[in-house]
Design a protein around this motif. Structure first.
Motif, short mmCIF file in Angstrom:
data_model
loop_
_atom_site.label_atom_id
_atom_site.label_comp_id
_atom_site.label_asym_id
_atom_site.label_seq_id
_atom_site.Cartn_x
_atom_site.Cartn_y
_atom_site.Cartn_z
N LEU A 21 1.36 31.67 -30.66
CA LEU A 21 1.35 33.10 -30.93
C LEU A 21 0.12 33.50 -31.75
O LEU A 21 -0.34 32.72 -32.58
N PRO A 22 -0.36 34.73 -31.55
CA PRO A 22 -1.42 35.24 -32.42
C PRO A 22 -0.80 35.65 -33.75
O PRO A 22 0.20 36.37 -33.78
N CYS A 23 -1.37 35.18 -34.85
CA CYS A 23 -0.82 35.46 -36.17
C CYS A 23 -1.90 35.97 -37.11
O CYS A 23 -3.04 35.49 -37.07
N ALA A 24 -1.53 36.90 -37.96
CA ALA A 24 -2.39 37.34 -39.05
C ALA A 24 -2.09 36.41 -40.22
O ALA A 24 -1.13 36.60 -40.96
N ILE A 25 -2.91 35.36 -40.35
CA ILE A 25 -2.63 34.31 -41.33
C ILE A 25 -3.93 33.79 -41.92
O ILE A 25 -4.94 33.73 -41.23
N GLY A 26 -3.87 33.47 -43.19
CA GLY A 26 -5.02 32.85 -43.84
C GLY A 26 -5.31 33.44 -45.20
O GLY A 26 -5.27 34.65 -45.38
N ALA A 27 -5.59 32.56 -46.14
CA ALA A 27 -5.87 32.98 -47.51
C ALA A 27 -7.35 33.27 -47.75
O ALA A 27 -7.70 33.92 -48.73
N TYR A 28 -8.21 32.80 -46.84
CA TYR A 28 -9.65 32.99 -47.02
C TYR A 28 -10.10 34.31 -46.42
O TYR A 28 -9.55 34.80 -45.43
N GLU A 29 -11.12 34.86 -47.01
CA GLU A 29 -11.66 36.15 -46.54
C GLU A 29 -12.05 36.08 -45.07
O GLU A 29 -11.84 37.03 -44.32
N ARG A 30 -12.61 34.96 -44.64
CA ARG A 30 -13.03 34.81 -43.24
C ARG A 30 -11.85 34.86 -42.27
O ARG A 30 -12.04 35.05 -41.07
N GLU A 31 -10.63 34.67 -42.78
CA GLU A 31 -9.44 34.68 -41.93
C GLU A 31 -8.76 36.05 -41.89
O GLU A 31 -7.88 36.27 -41.07
N ARG A 32 -9.15 36.91 -42.76
CA ARG A 32 -8.50 38.22 -42.84
C ARG A 32 -9.06 39.18 -41.80
O ARG A 32 -10.21 39.09 -41.41
N GLY A 33 -8.23 40.10 -41.35
CA GLY A 33 -8.67 41.12 -40.41
C GLY A 33 -8.80 40.61 -38.98
O GLY A 33 -9.37 41.29 -38.13
N ARG A 34 -8.29 39.44 -38.70
CA ARG A 34 -8.29 38.92 -37.34
C ARG A 34 -7.04 38.08 -37.11
O ARG A 34 -6.39 37.66 -38.05
N LEU A 35 -6.73 37.88 -35.87
CA LEU A 35 -5.59 37.05 -35.51
C LEU A 35 -6.05 35.64 -35.18
O LEU A 35 -7.14 35.46 -34.64
N GLN A 36 -5.23 34.66 -35.52
CA GLN A 36 -5.50 33.27 -35.19
C GLN A 36 -4.35 32.74 -34.34
O GLN A 36 -3.19 33.12 -34.55
N LYS A 37 -4.67 31.84 -33.43
CA LYS A 37 -3.62 31.19 -32.65
C LYS A 37 -2.92 30.16 -33.52
O LYS A 37 -3.56 29.33 -34.16
N VAL A 38 -1.59 30.25 -33.51
CA VAL A 38 -0.76 29.29 -34.24
C VAL A 38 0.28 28.75 -33.27
O VAL A 38 0.95 29.53 -32.58
N ALA A 39 0.41 27.43 -33.22
CA ALA A 39 1.41 26.79 -32.37
C ALA A 39 2.63 26.47 -33.23
O ALA A 39 2.50 26.07 -34.39
N PHE A 40 3.80 26.64 -32.63
CA PHE A 40 5.05 26.40 -33.35
C PHE A 40 5.90 25.38 -32.63
O PHE A 40 5.94 25.33 -31.39
#
Length: 131
Positions: A21-40
């Motif tokens: 799923l695409p997730c809004a996740i991440g503590a770093y600035e480079r991770e904010r404002g975009r979605l990342q693929k996360v497998a569950f």
């Protein structure tokens, strides 16, 4: 009978694999404002009902509830930590009917160009705590 025997012999294990799923996740600035693929992945141990009828959906845990719980938590909004996300999912799954034990794993597929990073948690189900 040991607790692990009771889980193995008294429960069915439902396995979910490959949900990405695409997730809004991440503590770093480079991770904010975009979605990342996360497998569950999830394993859900469900108590076998003594009076269950054969081949009747109402007498088992509907898989839709597991997938829906993960999708809902993943879409809930930005979360900094995978640890937080898997704990939220585990709490949700642990509260489903007849659940004895859950294992939830998330893997960020895009955090690093050369590696995947994941987090796993286990939680006793509400049914186990009520017995």
């Amino acid at each position: 009978m040991s607790p692990s025997d009771e889980i193995r012999l008294g429960c069915r294990r439902i396995l979910l694999r490959g949900l990405t799923l695409p997730c809004a996740i991440g503590a770093y600035e480079r991770e904010r404002g975009r979605l990342q693929k996360v497998a569950f992945e999830a394993d859900v141990w469900v108590r076998r009902p003594e009076n269950a009828r054969e081949d009747v959906l109402d007498d088992v845990l509907n898989y839709d509830l597991i997938v829906e719980a993960i999708r809902n938590e993943a879409a809930r909004g930005h979360v900094d930590l995978q640890e937080t996300l898997v704990e939220r999912i585990a709490r949700h799954l642990a509260a489903l009917p007849a659940v004895e034990l859950v294992r939830v794993q998330s893997t960020k597929l895009e955090a690093y160009p050369d590696a995947r990073i994941g987090v796993e948690t286990w939680r006793r189900g509400d049914a186990a705590r009520l017995r």
